[in-house]
Design a protein around this motif. Sequence first.
Motif, PDB file in Angstrom:
ATOM      1  N   PHE A 159       0.843  -1.199   0.000  1.00 18.36           N
ATOM      2  CA  PHE A 159       0.000   0.000   0.000  1.00 18.36           C
ATOM      3  C   PHE A 159       0.876   1.247   0.000  1.00 18.36           C
ATOM      4  O   PHE A 159       0.663   2.175  -0.789  1.00 18.36           O
ATOM      5  N   ASN A 160       1.894   1.250   0.854  1.00 16.90           N
ATOM      6  CA  ASN A 160       2.810   2.395   0.925  1.00 16.90           C
ATOM      7  C   ASN A 160       3.469   2.664  -0.416  1.00 16.90           C
ATOM      8  O   ASN A 160       3.568   3.807  -0.859  1.00 16.90           O
ATOM      9  N   SER A 161       3.930   1.586  -1.065  1.00 17.72           N
ATOM     10  CA  SER A 161       4.672   1.803  -2.301  1.00 17.72           C
ATOM     11  C   SER A 161       3.732   2.221  -3.431  1.00 17.72           C
ATOM     12  O   SER A 161       4.133   2.917  -4.356  1.00 17.72           O
ATOM     13  N   LEU A 162       2.458   1.825  -3.351  1.00 17.99           N
ATOM     14  CA  LEU A 162       1.499   2.232  -4.381  1.00 17.99           C
ATOM     15  C   LEU A 162       1.072   3.681  -4.197  1.00 17.99           C
ATOM     16  O   LEU A 162       0.886   4.410  -5.156  1.00 17.99           O
ATOM     17  N   THR A 163       0.902   4.092  -2.943  1.00 18.80           N
ATOM     18  CA  THR A 163       0.347   5.414  -2.688  1.00 18.80           C
ATOM     19  C   THR A 163       1.405   6.434  -2.330  1.00 18.80           C
ATOM     20  O   THR A 163       1.140   7.620  -2.287  1.00 18.80           O
ATOM     21  N   GLY A 164       2.596   5.963  -2.049  1.00 17.25           N
ATOM     22  CA  GLY A 164       3.635   6.894  -1.630  1.00 17.25           C
ATOM     23  C   GLY A 164       3.508   7.304  -0.185  1.00 17.25           C
ATOM     24  O   GLY A 164       4.242   8.155   0.308  1.00 17.25           O
ATOM     25  N   LEU A 165       2.559   6.718   0.522  1.00 14.92           N
ATOM     26  CA  LEU A 165       2.426   7.030   1.948  1.00 14.92           C
ATOM     27  C   LEU A 165       3.477   6.259   2.748  1.00 14.92           C
ATOM     28  O   LEU A 165       4.153   5.383   2.219  1.00 14.92           O
ATOM     29  N   ALA A 166       3.588   6.591   3.995  1.00 21.15           N
ATOM     30  CA  ALA A 166       4.556   5.888   4.834  1.00 21.15           C
ATOM     31  C   ALA A 166       3.892   5.415   6.114  1.00 21.15           C
ATOM     32  O   ALA A 166       4.233   5.841   7.211  1.00 21.15           O
ATOM     33  N   LEU A 167       2.908   4.546   5.944  1.00 15.82           N
ATOM     34  CA  LEU A 167       2.250   3.981   7.127  1.00 15.82           C
ATOM     35  C   LEU A 167       3.240   3.076   7.854  1.00 15.82           C
ATOM     36  O   LEU A 167       4.057   2.421   7.219  1.00 15.82           O
TER      37      LEU A 167
END
Lengths: 466, 521
Positions: free
Chosen positions: A103-111
């Motif tokens: 998910f992080n790598s798809l959205t660029g977020l850093a959960l």
Amino acid sequence: MVFSELIFIYAFLPLFFIFYFLSRNLTYKNIVLVIFSLVFYAWGEPVWVLLLIGSTLCDYFNGLFINKHFGTKIAKLGVAASLLVNLGLLAVFKYGAFFTETFNSLTGLALPVHELDLPIGISFYSFQSISYIVDVYRGKVKAQRSFLKFMMYISMFFQLVAGPIVCYDTIEKQIEHRDISSTNFSKGLIRFCIGLGKKVILANSLGALADEFLGKALPQSTLGAWFGVIMFALQIYYDFSGYSDMAIGMGRMAGFTFLENFNYPYISGSAREFWRRWHISLGSFFREYVYIPLGGNRRHKYLNLAVVWFLTGMWHGASWNFILWGCWFGILIILENLFLGNILEKIPKFLSVIYLLFAATLGWALFYFTDLSQLGVYLSAMFGEGSVKFIDELTKTAFLNNLFVIIIGVVFCTPIVPKIKSFFEAKPERVGVYATGQAIAACFVLILSSILLVGATNNPFLYFRF
Amino acid sequence: MNKKRKINLAYFWAMIAVTTLLVFVSLALALLPRPSESELENRELAAFPKFTVESYLDGSFTRDLTKWFADTVPLRDNLVELSGQIKELEGIRQDNVKFHGNVEIVKADDSDEIPEVIVTTAPPKAEIAEADTAVTEVLVTEAPAVTIPGLSETVTAPPAEDQTMEFDNNGIVTVGDRSFMLFGGSKSQGKYYADVLNAYKISLGENVNVYNMVVPTAVEFYLPAQYSDYSNSELTQIKNIYENLVGVTPIDAYSKLASHTGEDIYLKTDHHWSQLGAYYASTAFAEVLGETVQPITDFEAISRDGFVGSLYGYTNDIKIKESPEVFTYYKQPLPYTTEFFNYDTLTSRGFGQLIYEAAAVDNSYAMFIGMDAVHTHVVTENKNGKRLTVFKESFGNALIPELIPYFEEIYVIDIRFFGMNAIDYMKQKNITDVLFINNIFAANTQSLIKHIDDLRFGSVGVKTETIATTAETPVTTAPIVESVTAAETVVAETLPAETLPPETLPPESSPPAMPTLLSPE
């Protein structure tokens, strides 16, 4: 605890059978089996044993609930609740970190990524629970009213941590009536010893060899790269089928008949056949509880196949390489369904076996490397790209240093034992000879394995990762 | 039906046979006394774990119990040997060669990036004398100028490698009756080692001579040519270290050893060199010192048969066990006294023997200078006013007796066990000469180099703690301890079971422990 541990073979197992056979009636036997199974599980998972008991309780009540509302729409609630719990636990414990990272790598977020330790065997026992719940819903089996018996079904230490996945309907009758006899005990014990030997004598040696070649930053040579992955193919077969043999053997000693989990997969002539012979209980599970409900052969067959093989890959671990591995087989099987199967049937058998061995071996390379960049380096070495040599001294030396193990490993991948068996069972006067031979072989393998276990220190089962 | 009964009867007897075996072994394992240490591997076996709620909950209790059960099987050492014999049946040896452990092709790492220089806070500032680069011809063929502008009390930072990763060991190979470790060294580590030694020179000042001897190991001379891809050139790495020395005098042990490879300069079954090898290395030192070399014929040579060294325990290769070698040691005829001290308190443990001849045969290499874990002080009858400190790992042990003719006093410091400020200590003892003697594996092991560096500041004064907390770790020198205490003349108090610093131990979970050359003898 794992089966190939001296403390298991020479302390836990004898104690279990002493108590089991001293118990006069079935209820006592069941109590003994549950207690020993929980001790067995707690040995490796002192905390998560509570999770096992909790999720079992949950499925027990769901089963009763579905039974009560059988045939009504409310019954679906029970199925949904059970799937939510079992798949939810798998999602959290097994795939939590993987999902977040993806998910992080798809959205660029850093959960934040939480790496949880995977409770041993959760992939196996949650699938058993699901099979039970769905079968109750379908009316294929009756819900188990006794919590003790249900707990026993889920927690039986024979198959708890590394399969086979025992579907409830296959042992429903045995929960009430067990066929305990000296013949069963004897055959089960022999089976256990043979499985132990597969693990300790073959898989451990072949595995050390495989790691030596696959574990390097850079493959030493093209032949070395192939050698390593072929050793891994042998190792994983003996490791896993040895474990299944031990599970089936112990089950038989206690009066259970589990279905076979392996049937000489490396003599298959197609990927389809391979999966009918490799980890049979997993293939059956996906066919029964995913493929057919999706529509099977009747509706969008190829989509169904794709889904099943994606999930099969994913079941093996929370990492892209396992998904790739599943998809690799998915693609082959779809191609075989389309046209390849017809060709494979027409060409000589040995050619189709070579096709399968090539495909499976490549598959094991995908399976081994969780790091995809390492996989790339390795695959390119296998196909002679780059600056690697064709052969190196280490490969030659390692091959010769382990020549006899490799030969034995290859020979027992073929159904030579069933051939010997049918020869002896053809005439009544030969039967005694065969049984005696088996007993001698079992004793020999047990002694040899025990000595090697003293000589080694560390031999965890490969399939514990899953 | 008759057939069925026959089958059942056959399986009944099969059951009796296999069950009897199972029960018999179970009873044997339950009732027979269990060993607590292994002579074969020279270590204490796993202990029965203590049950606590915490140890149960974190899983360590059951894990340790499982380990204890397997590790302390009755007749363990015999069974392990038997297992080695079975393993030998797994294949054949072409040209008598067998590889152990994770062997790989090592590329000469010329491309190694030299890490950035970081200034450490070394207190003393001193002028460096013009770098003494008088390395003998063999070693420096293309010696670059080693004047590094602005080099003062700076030490290259340890290369940014994973701390737990050891470069040095690239597996073990058995060639006929000789086994040795394959070498995978790195230039950056060598530079780091040299820089640390340079920093010592600066701290000690002009009036103290600092020498460095890096010892090649057996793989350099005895590896068959077709396997040369699997071991780096030790000569290249030694040269690299020597080229980076500033103000430190290199001692060319390599050439001396290289010209005596036909003699037993290395042990065949152990990872150490022999005392004869150490003697040849000492002649290189004597020549640099400008002394007359003491001839080997002055020594009293004594041989003992049946020595099987550490490499058998590491590989469990039965061929090593089956080809024991002759262990020869050489007694220094000159008079001297040896006193042992504790590393942590520097209190005396009494006088003793520099070569402890009563050491068990398989522990023969442990006869030199007592053991690694004590600080040794040798006083000779030489009155030349030269006082030497030797910084060493176990390779240095066999060298000390050969240094006696050239110095008045010798202080031996094991770089793994000393924990005080080494500079202050040497100043206090009026040391005139310092010798660093390490094998090339050690001089390429980051954790160890760091330890030598830390000794300049005495920031490693944690040895007692280390020893206490690692008391249960498997690698101990317990049998050596026993033998030392047995000598009447020696040590007054009983030595504790000492262990190596944790960084030299293999990770706990690693299968057959593949050692570094820093393992205990």
